[in-house]
Design a protein around this motif. Structure first.
Motif, PDB file in Angstrom:
ATOM      1  N   GLY A 197       0.250  -8.101  -9.392  1.00  0.00           N
ATOM      2  CA  GLY A 197       0.362  -6.657  -9.563  1.00  0.00           C
ATOM      3  C   GLY A 197      -0.936  -6.020 -10.020  1.00  0.00           C
ATOM      4  N   ALA A 198      -0.906  -4.707 -10.101  1.00  0.00           N
ATOM      5  CA  ALA A 198      -2.089  -3.948 -10.539  1.00  0.00           C
ATOM      6  C   ALA A 198      -1.636  -2.638 -11.161  1.00  0.00           C
ATOM      7  N   GLY A 199      -2.429  -2.140 -12.090  1.00  0.00           N
ATOM      8  CA  GLY A 199      -2.149  -0.854 -12.713  1.00  0.00           C
ATOM      9  C   GLY A 199      -2.648   0.272 -11.828  1.00  0.00           C
ATOM     10  N   ILE A 200      -1.757   1.225 -11.546  1.00  0.00           N
ATOM     11  CA  ILE A 200      -2.081   2.327 -10.642  1.00  0.00           C
ATOM     12  C   ILE A 200      -2.148   3.634 -11.438  1.00  0.00           C
ATOM     13  N   THR A 201      -3.201   4.392 -11.210  1.00  0.00           N
ATOM     14  CA  THR A 201      -3.327   5.735 -11.769  1.00  0.00           C
ATOM     15  C   THR A 201      -3.657   6.696 -10.627  1.00  0.00           C
ATOM     16  N   SER A 202      -3.769   7.965 -10.964  1.00  0.00           N
ATOM     17  CA  SER A 202      -4.127   8.953  -9.942  1.00  0.00           C
ATOM     18  C   SER A 202      -5.548   8.734  -9.425  1.00  0.00           C
ATOM     19  N   LEU A 203      -6.358   7.997 -10.175  1.00  0.00           N
ATOM     20  CA  LEU A 203      -7.734   7.722  -9.761  1.00  0.00           C
ATOM     21  C   LEU A 203      -7.848   6.463  -8.900  1.00  0.00           C
ATOM     22  N   SER A 204      -6.748   5.750  -8.705  1.00  0.00           N
ATOM     23  CA  SER A 204      -6.788   4.488  -7.974  1.00  0.00           C
ATOM     24  C   SER A 204      -7.075   4.708  -6.489  1.00  0.00           C
ATOM     25  N   ASP A 253      -6.706   0.986  -1.123  1.00  0.00           N
ATOM     26  CA  ASP A 253      -7.238  -0.240  -0.515  1.00  0.00           C
ATOM     27  C   ASP A 253      -7.833  -1.170  -1.569  1.00  0.00           C
ATOM     28  N   SER A 254      -8.522  -0.582  -2.556  1.00  0.00           N
ATOM     29  CA  SER A 254      -9.134  -1.396  -3.617  1.00  0.00           C
ATOM     30  C   SER A 254      -8.074  -2.082  -4.467  1.00  0.00           C
ATOM     31  N   GLU A 255      -6.975  -1.364  -4.773  1.00  0.00           N
ATOM     32  CA  GLU A 255      -5.908  -1.957  -5.571  1.00  0.00           C
ATOM     33  C   GLU A 255      -5.225  -3.091  -4.801  1.00  0.00           C
ATOM     34  N   PHE A 256      -5.037  -2.893  -3.501  1.00  0.00           N
ATOM     35  CA  PHE A 256      -4.437  -3.923  -2.668  1.00  0.00           C
ATOM     36  C   PHE A 256      -5.324  -5.166  -2.646  1.00  0.00           C
ATOM     37  N   GLU A 257      -6.628  -4.956  -2.510  1.00  0.00           N
ATOM     38  CA  GLU A 257      -7.573  -6.084  -2.497  1.00  0.00           C
ATOM     39  C   GLU A 257      -7.571  -6.813  -3.838  1.00  0.00           C
ATOM     40  N   GLU A 258      -7.448  -6.053  -4.950  1.00  0.00           N
ATOM     41  CA  GLU A 258      -7.398  -6.686  -6.275  1.00  0.00           C
ATOM     42  C   GLU A 258      -6.167  -7.577  -6.401  1.00  0.00           C
ATOM     43  N   CYS A 259      -5.032  -7.122  -5.865  1.00  0.00           N
ATOM     44  CA  CYS A 259      -3.816  -7.940  -5.910  1.00  0.00           C
ATOM     45  C   CYS A 259      -4.007  -9.237  -5.141  1.00  0.00           C
ATOM     46  N   GLU A 260      -4.595  -9.153  -3.958  1.00  0.00           N
ATOM     47  CA  GLU A 260      -4.828 -10.366  -3.173  1.00  0.00           C
ATOM     48  C   GLU A 260      -5.826 -11.285  -3.861  1.00  0.00           C
ATOM     49  N   LEU A 261      -6.825 -10.693  -4.532  1.00  0.00           N
ATOM     50  CA  LEU A 261      -7.811 -11.481  -5.263  1.00  0.00           C
ATOM     51  C   LEU A 261      -7.153 -12.252  -6.395  1.00  0.00           C
ATOM     52  N   LYS A 262      -6.310 -11.598  -7.167  1.00  0.00           N
ATOM     53  CA  LYS A 262      -5.595 -12.262  -8.260  1.00  0.00           C
ATOM     54  C   LYS A 262      -4.703 -13.377  -7.728  1.00  0.00           C
ATOM     55  N   LEU A 263      -4.002 -13.079  -6.643  1.00  0.00           N
ATOM     56  CA  LEU A 263      -3.099 -14.057  -6.063  1.00  0.00           C
ATOM     57  C   LEU A 263      -3.846 -15.311  -5.636  1.00  0.00           C
ATOM     58  N   ASN A 264      -4.949 -15.133  -4.950  1.00  0.00           N
ATOM     59  CA  ASN A 264      -5.678 -16.283  -4.433  1.00  0.00           C
ATOM     60  C   ASN A 264      -6.545 -16.960  -5.484  1.00  0.00           C
ATOM     61  N   SER A 265      -6.627 -16.379  -6.661  1.00  0.00           N
ATOM     62  CA  SER A 265      -7.329 -17.066  -7.749  1.00  0.00           C
ATOM     63  C   SER A 265      -6.489 -18.211  -8.298  1.00  0.00           C
ATOM     64  N   ILE A 266      -5.149 -18.130  -8.157  1.00  0.00           N
ATOM     65  CA  ILE A 266      -4.298 -19.231  -8.606  1.00  0.00           C
ATOM     66  C   ILE A 266      -3.841 -20.107  -7.448  1.00  0.00           C
ATOM     67  N   LYS A 270       0.839  -1.210   0.000  1.00  0.00           N
ATOM     68  CA  LYS A 270       0.000   0.000   0.000  1.00  0.00           C
ATOM     69  C   LYS A 270       0.871   1.255   0.000  1.00  0.00           C
ATOM     70  N   ASN A 271       1.955   1.204   0.740  1.00  0.00           N
ATOM     71  CA  ASN A 271       2.866   2.340   0.785  1.00  0.00           C
ATOM     72  C   ASN A 271       3.524   2.555  -0.568  1.00  0.00           C
ATOM     73  N   ILE A 272       3.872   1.455  -1.249  1.00  0.00           N
ATOM     74  CA  ILE A 272       4.485   1.558  -2.577  1.00  0.00           C
ATOM     75  C   ILE A 272       3.500   2.166  -3.574  1.00  0.00           C
ATOM     76  N   ILE A 273       2.230   1.740  -3.488  1.00  0.00           N
ATOM     77  CA  ILE A 273       1.198   2.304  -4.372  1.00  0.00           C
ATOM     78  C   ILE A 273       1.052   3.802  -4.111  1.00  0.00           C
ATOM     79  N   SER A 274       1.068   4.190  -2.833  1.00  0.00           N
ATOM     80  CA  SER A 274       0.953   5.607  -2.478  1.00  0.00           C
ATOM     81  C   SER A 274       2.118   6.411  -3.041  1.00  0.00           C
ATOM     82  N   GLN A 275       3.328   5.850  -2.967  1.00  0.00           N
ATOM     83  CA  GLN A 275       4.495   6.544  -3.515  1.00  0.00           C
ATOM     84  C   GLN A 275       4.396   6.689  -5.031  1.00  0.00           C
ATOM     85  N   ALA A 276       3.851   5.665  -5.692  1.00  0.00           N
ATOM     86  CA  ALA A 276       3.654   5.754  -7.143  1.00  0.00           C
ATOM     87  C   ALA A 276       2.690   6.887  -7.477  1.00  0.00           C
ATOM     88  N   GLN A 277       1.645   7.027  -6.675  1.00  0.00           N
ATOM     89  CA  GLN A 277       0.688   8.121  -6.915  1.00  0.00           C
ATOM     90  C   GLN A 277       1.324   9.484  -6.659  1.00  0.00           C
TER      91      GLN A 277
END
Length: 462
Positions: free
Chosen positions: A426-433, A436-449, A195-202
């Motif tokens: 991973g997930a694509g991050i934009t200024s509109l991201s 928390d939602s992006e973090f949840e999407e990453c966990e969702l993708k991970l647990n799908s496999i 989450k901190n990395i996503i924030s820094q990207a923004q």
């Protein structure tokens, strides 16, 4: 908005695959016995199942595909191609992409190559080239199958023995009772530092450094080299039914990929890229029109996808005649298991002399797993991401004898190297991201496999 459903996968195609599933399983066992770790499996589903976005006069893109390029977009095709590359040898490995691309200029018979997303200081893994000595192709159609043998450089006796064995194995169809992969209650949880990395990207976006950044987390399952078998991979692929299925394993490295995403395809001097950006999990076993409408209503997803289309169009300008580049079926909501994934088809006519080497030099790393502007965002990603990606978000490719090639982005995969068995998400991050939602999407993708590998690597999870 009027939406069309392009449902090109028939239940009869899947039924025919399952009808011969035991034969395929027996073939894999036979090839393993003959060649040990000298085989590679490459499965591809040729179809385009999903929902078409309604374009209008405001769009440069169109849903109308000209007849001369219909073969590039697999909407009307409906078959599965299983490729078994046999008695393969590793011919070259390097972590420098320039040297690697130069090597691909050499004449090999149908080489298969794996490339990390970056080269030099960005990566610790080596890209490598495999050379097969012969190949078995199995085409699964709705009502029949076709088997083709290609001998590239094999002694005739071994080739003929394998060919006879294969014909015998497929003399009568045999169904395999497909195991339901047990879903574990265990959930892989990502480190909150993501989450901190996503924030820094923004923060970089807020000051204009970049507009889209694909942020990833690469983590270790186990430091032991305990990897799944080719047979395990095949059973898992039958449960997932992913668009691309790729398996390779030797004593030092291995890869099992269930990727939904093509990188670039070159065919008859036309080049196609199919970037995916925007993912939504359906509450249904199979995504519906309502799911497609939902993902199209999310401004962040449309914005993100638009940025990657623009990036890939610019990448194609490096290797194509500029006026030839067009976008077809924008924001197409492709069905991938229980997920909806937005993708677009970008096609252009290549400049004279364009080949695999040229395309990889100008277009790597892939835009959908980096961001825009690409050079700057790669620097940002390198500084922000804790672990090197390794083979995750790299590419796998096959170059045919006539010079055409197809490449797949290595996502939804597990890998083995000197660091152990690892995975990435991973997930694509934009200024509109929303972080928390992006973090949840990453966990969702991970647990799908996760259910695919948990039962086979249960003693390797950490």
């Amino acid at each position: 908005m009027t939406i069309q459903n392009n449902d090109s996968i028939s239940s009869s195609l899947k039924q025919n695959l399952e009808k011969y599933s035991e034969n395929i399983s027996l073939l894999i066992n036979k090839l393993n016995n003959l060649f040990q770790d000298k085989i590679l499996l490459h499965f591809q589903i040729y179809n385009c199942e999903g929902y078409v976005y309604n374009t209008n006069s405001k769009f440069v893109a169109t849903n109308s595909v000209p007849r001369h390029i219909e073969h590039m977009i697999s909407c009307k095709e409906n078959y599965i191609l299983l490729r078994f590359f046999c008695n393969i040898q590793e011919y070259f490995s390097k972590n420098d992409h320039n040297e690697f691309c130069n090597e691909l200029k050499n004449k090999y018979n149908c080489p298969i190559f794996f490339m990390t997303p970056y080269s030099d200081s960005y990566e610790i893994e080596e890209s490598f080239i495999l050379k097969p000595n012969f190949e078995i192709k199995i085409y699964i159609y709705e009502n029949n199958i076709k088997i083709i043998f290609e001998n590239y450089n094999e002694n005739l006796s071994l080739y003929e023995i394998t060919k006879q064995e294969c014909n015998f194995i497929f003399s009568n169809p045999k169904s395999l009772k497909i195991k339901n992969i047990k879903k574990s209650n265990k959930k892989l949880v990502l480190n909150e530092n993501l989450k901190n990395i996503i924030s820094q990207a923004q923060n970089h976006m807020n000051i204009g450094d970049c507009y889209l950044a694909n942020i990833t987390s690469t983590n270790i399952f186990s430091k032991n080299n305990n990897f799944i078998s080719a047979h395990d991979f095949y059973e898992a692929w039958l449960s997932i039914y992913s668009r691309f299925g790729i398996f390779y394993k030797d004593s030092k490295k291995a890869l099992a990929s269930f990727s939904p995403e093509r990188f670039i395809l070159l065919k008859n001097n036309l080049i196609l890229t199919e970037p995916i950006k925007g993912t939504l999990k359906s509450n249904q076993a199979r995504p519906t029109q309502q799911d497609a409408d939902q993902i199209w209503s999310i401004k962040k997803e449309i914005y993100e996808h638009t940025l990657v289309i623009d990036l890939m169009r610019n990448d194609l300008y490096q290797v194509c005649e500029p006026e030839s580049i067009s976008v077809y079926k924008p924001f197409f909501a492709r069905i991938s298991g229980s997920f909806i994934q937005m993708q677009s088809f970008i096609i252009g006519s290549t400049k004279k002399g364009t080949n695999l080497n040229t395309c990889l030099r100008f277009m790597l790393p892939a835009g959908s797993i980096t961001g825009t502007p690409k050079k700057r965002v790669c620097e940002i990603i390198s500084n922000l991401e804790t672990n090197k990606r390794g083979y995750y978000t790299g590419i796998s490719g096959i170059m045919e004898i006539n010079g055409d090639f197809d490449t797949t982005i290595l996502i939804r995969s597990i890998y083995m190297s000197k660091r152990g068995v690892y995975y990435g998400v991973g997930a694509g991050i934009t200024s509109l991201s929303d972080i928390d939602s992006e973090f949840e999407e990453c966990e969702l993708k991970l647990n799908s496999i996760l259910p695919v590998f948990e039962s086979r690597l249960h003693d390797s999870f950490c």
